[in-house]
Design an enzyme around this catalytic site. Structure first.
Site, PDB file in Angstrom:
ATOM      1  N   SER A 209     -64.079 122.053  47.273  1.00  0.00           N
ATOM      2  CA  SER A 209     -64.284 123.494  47.166  1.00  0.00           C
ATOM      3  C   SER A 209     -62.930 124.152  47.334  1.00  0.00           C
ATOM      4  O   SER A 209     -61.986 123.528  47.844  1.00  0.00           O
ATOM      5  CB  SER A 209     -65.222 123.969  48.281  1.00  0.00           C
ATOM      6  OG  SER A 209     -65.135 125.368  48.489  1.00  0.00           O
TER       7      SER A 209
ATOM      8  N   TYR B 168     -68.246 125.425  57.122  1.00  0.00           N
ATOM      9  CA  TYR B 168     -68.076 124.938  55.758  1.00  0.00           C
ATOM     10  C   TYR B 168     -66.627 124.557  55.485  1.00  0.00           C
ATOM     11  O   TYR B 168     -66.342 123.490  54.921  1.00  0.00           O
ATOM     12  CB  TYR B 168     -68.533 126.006  54.767  1.00  0.00           C
ATOM     13  CG  TYR B 168     -68.456 125.569  53.327  1.00  0.00           C
ATOM     14  CD1 TYR B 168     -69.390 124.680  52.807  1.00  0.00           C
ATOM     15  CD2 TYR B 168     -67.455 126.043  52.478  1.00  0.00           C
ATOM     16  CE1 TYR B 168     -69.325 124.275  51.477  1.00  0.00           C
ATOM     17  CE2 TYR B 168     -67.383 125.651  51.156  1.00  0.00           C
ATOM     18  CZ  TYR B 168     -68.322 124.762  50.664  1.00  0.00           C
ATOM     19  OH  TYR B 168     -68.254 124.358  49.352  1.00  0.00           O
TER      20      TYR B 168
END
EC number: 1.3.1.87
Length: 270
Positions: A143, A156
């Site tokens: 990501s 995250y």
């Protein structure tokens, strides 16, 4: 004929978003595609849509036995495994340190890391023997949060930084037999959900971010679709196109790394 014709590709989380786009792309490339998917409804949809072109196995990426069951079915079907793509993951909807209660932070950490980090590790463990035999590859979805703050909350972001370390270590341990790499997409149209511990299991990323908001922060000034990110995976999975890359993370961030201080992009008036 594609370099991936008859290659055996195993993708986790293939029922929606980037995972579904990867399933579509690798089938287009002529590969034999399998996926491990948590949702029974998505498994049924995959089977109905792709028929004999997909081996869709219902299972949980946090369960080694489910991975092993999927790998056994892949080897029965194809006789080999050429590439494992660890893709299934969850997001934290930017849940911040200050605003998240301590008890929720702890349970959310375990749930998110179980999926985003342990899920990759268990998949690598289950697939390693077959990939060593075929001298294949592993690819893990990262990501923009693997490079930058603000792509999620601390849970995250930490999980994606952990995944980069996992990629480097596995690339080291499995060389020279298996190439291990990562691809880090930026925000896109997706059904990515959050941890149940944070009350986010029914909330998708597009309920927190709008297409306009995503496009506005990207120097390339467009709202990415999952299919826009499949090319790097195809390149990394191909033995002919990727003989030399291992331990590499491709930052597919639509230009985030070159955002200017004064402007998102200098060529907006071109």
């Amino acid at each position: 004929m594609s370099d991936l014709h008859n290659e055996s590709i195993f993708i986790t989380g293939g029922g929606s978003g980037l995972g579904l786009a990867l399933v579509e792309r690798f089938i287009e490339e002529g590969a034999q595609v399998a996926t491990l998917e948590l949702s029974a409804a998505k498994v049924a949809s995959l089977r109905q849509r792709f028929g004999e072109h997909i081996l869709a196995v219902e299972g949980n990426v946090t369960c080694y036995a489910d991975y092993q069951r999927a790998v056994d079915q892949i080897l029965t079907r194809s006789g080999k495994l050429d590439c494992f793509i660890g893709n299934a993951g969850i997001w934290d909807h930017n849940a911040s340190l200050v605003n998240t209660p301590a008890e929720t932070l702890e349970t959310g950490f375990h749930e998110l890391f179980n999926v985003n980090v342990l899920g990759y590790l268990l998949g690598a463990k289950a697939c390693a023997p077959a990939l060593i035999s075929s001298e294949g590859s592993m690819i893990f979805t990262l990501s923009n949060a693997a490079w930058y703050p603000g792509g999620g909350g601390p849970l995250y972001t930490a999980s994606k930084h952990a995944a980069t370390g996992l990629i480097r270590q596995l690339a080291y341990e499995l060389a020279p037999k298996v190439r291990v790499n990562g691809v880090g997409p930026c925000g896109m149209a997706s059904d990515l959900r959050g941890p149940q511990a944070l009350g986010q299991s029914e909330t998708s990323i597009m309920q927190s971010l709008t297409p306009e908001k995503i496009a506005a922060i990207l120097p390339l000034q467009f709202f990415p679709q999952p299919a826009d990110f499949t090319g790097p995976y195809v390149m990394l999975a191909s033995r002919r196109n990727n003989r030399a890359l291992s331990g590499v993370m491709i930052n597919a961030d639509a230009g985030l790394a070159i955002r200017g201080i004064r402007h998102v992009a200098a060529g907006l008036d071109l």
